[in-house]
Design a protein around this motif. Structure first.
Motif, PDB file in Angstrom:
ATOM      1  N   ASN A  53       4.517  -2.416   6.215  1.00 59.98           N
ATOM      2  CA  ASN A  53       4.250  -1.103   5.718  1.00 59.98           C
ATOM      3  C   ASN A  53       4.810   0.058   6.643  1.00 59.98           C
ATOM      4  N   ARG A  54       6.126   0.352   6.474  1.00 59.24           N
ATOM      5  CA  ARG A  54       6.896   1.474   7.294  1.00 59.24           C
ATOM      6  C   ARG A  54       6.600   2.785   6.832  1.00 59.24           C
ATOM      7  N   ASP A  55       5.970   3.095   5.980  1.00 66.83           N
ATOM      8  CA  ASP A  55       5.720   4.537   5.425  1.00 66.83           C
ATOM      9  C   ASP A  55       4.191   4.751   5.314  1.00 66.83           C
ATOM     10  N   LYS A  57       2.148   6.802   5.912  1.00 67.76           N
ATOM     11  CA  LYS A  57       1.579   8.107   5.178  1.00 67.76           C
ATOM     12  C   LYS A  57       2.294   8.709   3.954  1.00 67.76           C
ATOM     13  N   HIS A  58       2.928   7.809   3.280  1.00 66.33           N
ATOM     14  CA  HIS A  58       3.814   8.001   2.240  1.00 66.33           C
ATOM     15  C   HIS A  58       4.722   9.180   2.034  1.00 66.33           C
ATOM     16  N   LEU A  59       5.536   9.460   3.122  1.00 60.50           N
ATOM     17  CA  LEU A  59       6.282  10.682   3.208  1.00 60.50           C
ATOM     18  C   LEU A  59       7.259  10.717   2.461  1.00 60.50           C
ATOM     19  N   ASN A  60       7.714   9.554   2.101  1.00 59.00           N
ATOM     20  CA  ASN A  60       9.030   9.383   1.108  1.00 59.00           C
ATOM     21  C   ASN A  60       8.785   8.867  -0.243  1.00 59.00           C
ATOM     22  N   ASP A  61       7.724   8.786  -0.926  1.00 56.84           N
ATOM     23  CA  ASP A  61       7.366   8.286  -1.815  1.00 56.84           C
ATOM     24  C   ASP A  61       8.123   8.741  -3.017  1.00 56.84           C
TER      25      ASP A  61
END
Length: 178
Positions: A53-55, A57-61
Motif C-alpha cells: 500500500n504505497r498511498d 493516505k489516498h493522496l492520488n486516488d
C-alpha cells in the motif's frame, strides 16, 4: 530535607542539601525514575515502508487511477473490431505501466531529492521564520490593542454616549396629508 549542619571535609560549615527525590537527571526515588524513564524512540528515516500500500493516505486516488475506459470509449453503434479493441486496451495498459516505471526509474530519485529539499526549506522557513514572526506580531499587537482599547473607552465612549443621549430625545412623526 537538609542534612544537619556539620563541618564538611572541605572545611565548610554546611554540606550541600540532599533532596529526597534526587535531582532531575538522576532521580533517587522510584516514582520519579519511572516518570523520567526514556521511552523508545522511533527514527522516521529508518522506519519500515509498506511496499504493497504505497498511498496509505489516498493522496492520488482521484488523479492517477485512470484506466482505459476512463480515456477511450466507443459509444453504442460505433465499435471497432474486437481484436483492435483488445489490442488497444493491452497497448494502453502496458504502455502506461512500463512508461511510468521508466520515468520513475529515471526521474524518481532526482525528484525525491528536489521535493525533499523544497519541503526542508519550507519546514525551515515555517519553523524559524513564519511562526516566530506571527507570534512576535501577536505579542506586540496585544500590547497595542490594550492601549487602543483604553483610548477608545476613555475618549470615544463618553462622546458617543453623549451624542446618543442627545439624539435619543428627538422624535420624528410622519403624517400623510391628502
Amino acid at each position: 530535607r537538609l542534612s544537619p549542619p556539620s563541618p564538611s571535609p572541605q572545611g565548610f560549615l554546611y554540606t550541600a542539601p540532599i533532596r529526597e527525590q534526587g535531582n532531575i537527571y538522576k532521580p533517587n526515588n522510584k516514582m520519579m525514575a519511572d516518570e523520567l524513564s526514556e521511552k523508545p524512540v522511533h527514527d522516521v528515516h529508518t522506519k519500515e515502508i509498506d511496499l504493497v500500500n504505497r498511498d496509505p493516505k489516498h493522496l492520488n486516488d482521484d488523479v492517477v487511477k485512470i484506466d482505459f475506459e476512463d480515456v477511450i470509449a466507443e459509444p453504442e453503434g460505433t465499435h471497432s473490431f474486437d481484436g483492435i479493441w483488445k489490442a488497444s486496451f493491452t497497448t494502453f495498459t502496458v504502455t502506461k505501466y512500463w512508461f511510468y516505471r521508466l520515468l520513475s526509474a529515471i526521474f524518481g530519485i532526482p525528484m525525491a531529492l528536489i521535493w525533499g529539499i523544497y519541503f526542508a526549506i519550507l519546514s525551515f522557513l515555517h519553523i524559524w521564520a513564519v511562526v516566530p514572526c506571527i507570534r512576535s506580531y501577536l505579542i506586540e499587537i496585544q500590547c497595542i490593542s490594550r492601549v487602543y482599547s483604553i483610548c477608545i473607552h476613555t475618549f470615544c465612549d463618553p462622546l458617543f454616549e453623549a451624542i446618543g443621549k442627545m439624539f435619543s430625545s428627538i422624535r420624528a412623526t410622519v403624517r400623510k396629508e391628502i
